[in-house]
Design a protein around this motif. Sequence first.
Motif, PDB file in Angstrom:
ATOM      1  N   ILE A  86      25.825 -38.671  33.241  1.00 36.57           N
ATOM      2  CA  ILE A  86      27.184 -38.496  32.721  1.00 36.57           C
ATOM      3  C   ILE A  86      27.229 -37.136  32.020  1.00 36.57           C
ATOM      4  N   PRO A  87      28.102 -36.257  32.465  1.00 39.50           N
ATOM      5  CA  PRO A  87      28.081 -34.872  31.973  1.00 39.50           C
ATOM      6  C   PRO A  87      28.692 -34.662  30.589  1.00 39.50           C
ATOM      7  N   LEU A  88      28.332 -35.480  29.635  1.00 40.80           N
ATOM      8  CA  LEU A  88      28.758 -35.299  28.250  1.00 40.80           C
ATOM      9  C   LEU A  88      27.531 -35.037  27.383  1.00 40.80           C
ATOM     10  N   PRO A  89      27.337 -33.798  26.950  1.00 43.92           N
ATOM     11  CA  PRO A  89      26.159 -33.484  26.126  1.00 43.92           C
ATOM     12  C   PRO A  89      26.074 -34.379  24.887  1.00 43.92           C
ATOM     13  N   GLY A  90      24.890 -34.905  24.648  1.00 46.29           N
ATOM     14  CA  GLY A  90      24.642 -35.733  23.476  1.00 46.29           C
ATOM     15  C   GLY A  90      24.773 -37.223  23.725  1.00 46.29           C
ATOM     16  N   LEU A  91      25.594 -37.622  24.689  1.00 48.49           N
ATOM     17  CA  LEU A  91      25.782 -39.041  24.976  1.00 48.49           C
ATOM     18  C   LEU A  91      24.468 -39.703  25.379  1.00 48.49           C
ATOM     19  N   ASP A  92      23.713 -39.021  26.207  1.00 48.46           N
ATOM     20  CA  ASP A  92      22.466 -39.597  26.714  1.00 48.46           C
ATOM     21  C   ASP A  92      21.399 -39.731  25.648  1.00 48.46           C
ATOM     22  N   VAL A  93      21.408 -38.881  24.638  1.00 47.43           N
ATOM     23  CA  VAL A  93      20.411 -38.988  23.570  1.00 47.43           C
ATOM     24  C   VAL A  93      20.614 -40.295  22.801  1.00 47.43           C
ATOM     25  N   GLY A  94      21.861 -40.602  22.478  1.00 48.79           N
ATOM     26  CA  GLY A  94      22.160 -41.872  21.815  1.00 48.79           C
ATOM     27  C   GLY A  94      21.790 -43.056  22.688  1.00 48.79           C
ATOM     28  N   ALA A  95      22.090 -42.925  23.977  1.00 48.32           N
ATOM     29  CA  ALA A  95      21.734 -43.995  24.919  1.00 48.32           C
ATOM     30  C   ALA A  95      20.221 -44.147  24.991  1.00 48.32           C
ATOM     31  N   ASP A  96      19.491 -43.024  25.035  1.00 48.84           N
ATOM     32  CA  ASP A  96      18.027 -43.090  25.104  1.00 48.84           C
ATOM     33  C   ASP A  96      17.438 -43.784  23.886  1.00 48.84           C
ATOM     34  N   VAL A  97      17.972 -43.496  22.707  1.00 48.27           N
ATOM     35  CA  VAL A  97      17.466 -44.143  21.491  1.00 48.27           C
ATOM     36  C   VAL A  97      17.717 -45.652  21.567  1.00 48.27           C
ATOM     37  N   ALA A  98      18.911 -46.050  21.989  1.00 44.81           N
ATOM     38  CA  ALA A  98      19.227 -47.476  22.096  1.00 44.81           C
ATOM     39  C   ALA A  98      18.363 -48.154  23.159  1.00 44.81           C
ATOM     40  N   ILE A  99      18.229 -47.522  24.322  1.00 43.96           N
ATOM     41  CA  ILE A  99      17.424 -48.091  25.414  1.00 43.96           C
ATOM     42  C   ILE A  99      15.969 -48.213  24.980  1.00 43.96           C
ATOM     43  N   MET A 100      15.448 -47.157  24.371  1.00 45.87           N
ATOM     44  CA  MET A 100      14.044 -47.141  23.966  1.00 45.87           C
ATOM     45  C   MET A 100      13.780 -48.186  22.872  1.00 45.87           C
ATOM     46  N   THR A 101      14.693 -48.308  21.923  1.00 46.61           N
ATOM     47  CA  THR A 101      14.520 -49.284  20.848  1.00 46.61           C
ATOM     48  C   THR A 101      14.394 -50.690  21.422  1.00 46.61           C
ATOM     49  N   ARG A 102      15.319 -51.047  22.289  1.00 49.07           N
ATOM     50  CA  ARG A 102      15.301 -52.384  22.886  1.00 49.07           C
ATOM     51  C   ARG A 102      14.067 -52.581  23.770  1.00 49.07           C
ATOM     52  N   MET A 103      13.707 -51.536  24.530  1.00 48.63           N
ATOM     53  CA  MET A 103      12.562 -51.627  25.429  1.00 48.63           C
ATOM     54  C   MET A 103      11.266 -51.853  24.638  1.00 48.63           C
ATOM     55  N   ILE A 104      11.073 -51.128  23.559  1.00 48.18           N
ATOM     56  CA  ILE A 104       9.871 -51.282  22.729  1.00 48.18           C
ATOM     57  C   ILE A 104       9.825 -52.694  22.148  1.00 48.18           C
ATOM     58  N   GLU A 105      10.967 -53.191  21.680  1.00 47.72           N
ATOM     59  CA  GLU A 105      11.019 -54.556  21.138  1.00 47.72           C
ATOM     60  C   GLU A 105      10.631 -55.576  22.208  1.00 47.72           C
ATOM     61  N   GLN A 106      11.132 -55.389  23.431  1.00 48.35           N
ATOM     62  CA  GLN A 106      10.831 -56.331  24.505  1.00 48.35           C
ATOM     63  C   GLN A 106       9.360 -56.267  24.913  1.00 48.35           C
ATOM     64  N   ILE A 113       3.459 -50.532  17.531  1.00 45.89           N
ATOM     65  CA  ILE A 113       2.915 -51.877  17.742  1.00 45.89           C
ATOM     66  C   ILE A 113       2.897 -52.616  16.412  1.00 45.89           C
ATOM     67  N   GLY A 114       3.428 -53.839  16.431  1.00 52.39           N
ATOM     68  CA  GLY A 114       3.386 -54.676  15.234  1.00 52.39           C
ATOM     69  C   GLY A 114       4.346 -54.244  14.152  1.00 52.39           C
ATOM     70  N   ARG A 115       5.291 -53.408  14.506  1.00 47.24           N
ATOM     71  CA  ARG A 115       6.275 -52.932  13.531  1.00 47.24           C
ATOM     72  C   ARG A 115       7.656 -53.029  14.144  1.00 47.24           C
ATOM     73  N   TYR A 116       8.655 -53.093  13.288  1.00 49.80           N
ATOM     74  CA  TYR A 116      10.033 -53.059  13.758  1.00 49.80           C
ATOM     75  C   TYR A 116      10.293 -51.676  14.343  1.00 49.80           C
ATOM     76  N   ALA A 117      10.853 -51.632  15.523  1.00 49.48           N
ATOM     77  CA  ALA A 117      11.124 -50.358  16.202  1.00 49.48           C
ATOM     78  C   ALA A 117      12.406 -49.756  15.636  1.00 49.48           C
ATOM     79  N   SER A 118      12.279 -49.094  14.501  1.00 47.52           N
ATOM     80  CA  SER A 118      13.452 -48.502  13.855  1.00 47.52           C
ATOM     81  C   SER A 118      13.903 -47.257  14.610  1.00 47.52           C
ATOM     82  N   LYS A 119      15.120 -46.847  14.329  1.00 45.01           N
ATOM     83  CA  LYS A 119      15.667 -45.648  14.955  1.00 45.01           C
ATOM     84  C   LYS A 119      14.766 -44.442  14.656  1.00 45.01           C
TER      85      LYS A 119
END
Length: 161
Positions: A35-55, A90-96
């Motif tokens: 999606i050609p909006l600068p910055g949008l993907d960084v926020g998405a990456d943080v959200a995706i990565m946070t959930r992925m690490i938790e899973q 590992i063993g910690r809450y995956a904070s932002k």
Amino acid sequence: MSSLNLNLAQLDAARRECLQLVNQRAWVSAAAAAIPLPGLDVGADVAIMTRMIEQINEKFGLREQDVARLDAQTRQRLLVIITSLGSSLIGRYASKELIILALKRVGVRMASKQAAKFVPLLGTAIAAGVSYGAMRYLGNAHIEDCYRVLRQAIAEADSSA
């Protein structure tokens, strides 16, 4: 370390499932980067990565609450192994904040992804490819860290038995 209640077959199965999860999340990250909006993907990456690490932590039984439920001796041995690997996820809450630190590992890739968006036509594809690669790299590295921690814990338990 019998409190961990897992064997190598279960550990290998968790690893395979997590590798599939990472691949799926990497594609989602690539789609967000397209999606050609600068910055949008960084926020998405943080959200995706946070959930992925938790899973991933959940699949391996290495969430903060999982580790806290272990008996004191097992928890201490596990924390020593985690610390020796240098993992902060590992063993910690995956904070932002922790996720942003992990994303900084691939900072050059992430910066090039942002710059690539300004290249007509090819830029979007480049950004998506970089995003996919960075997400897979970080996710797979975390899987391997979890796997090594538990494999070592199982080995120590077997040798002390």
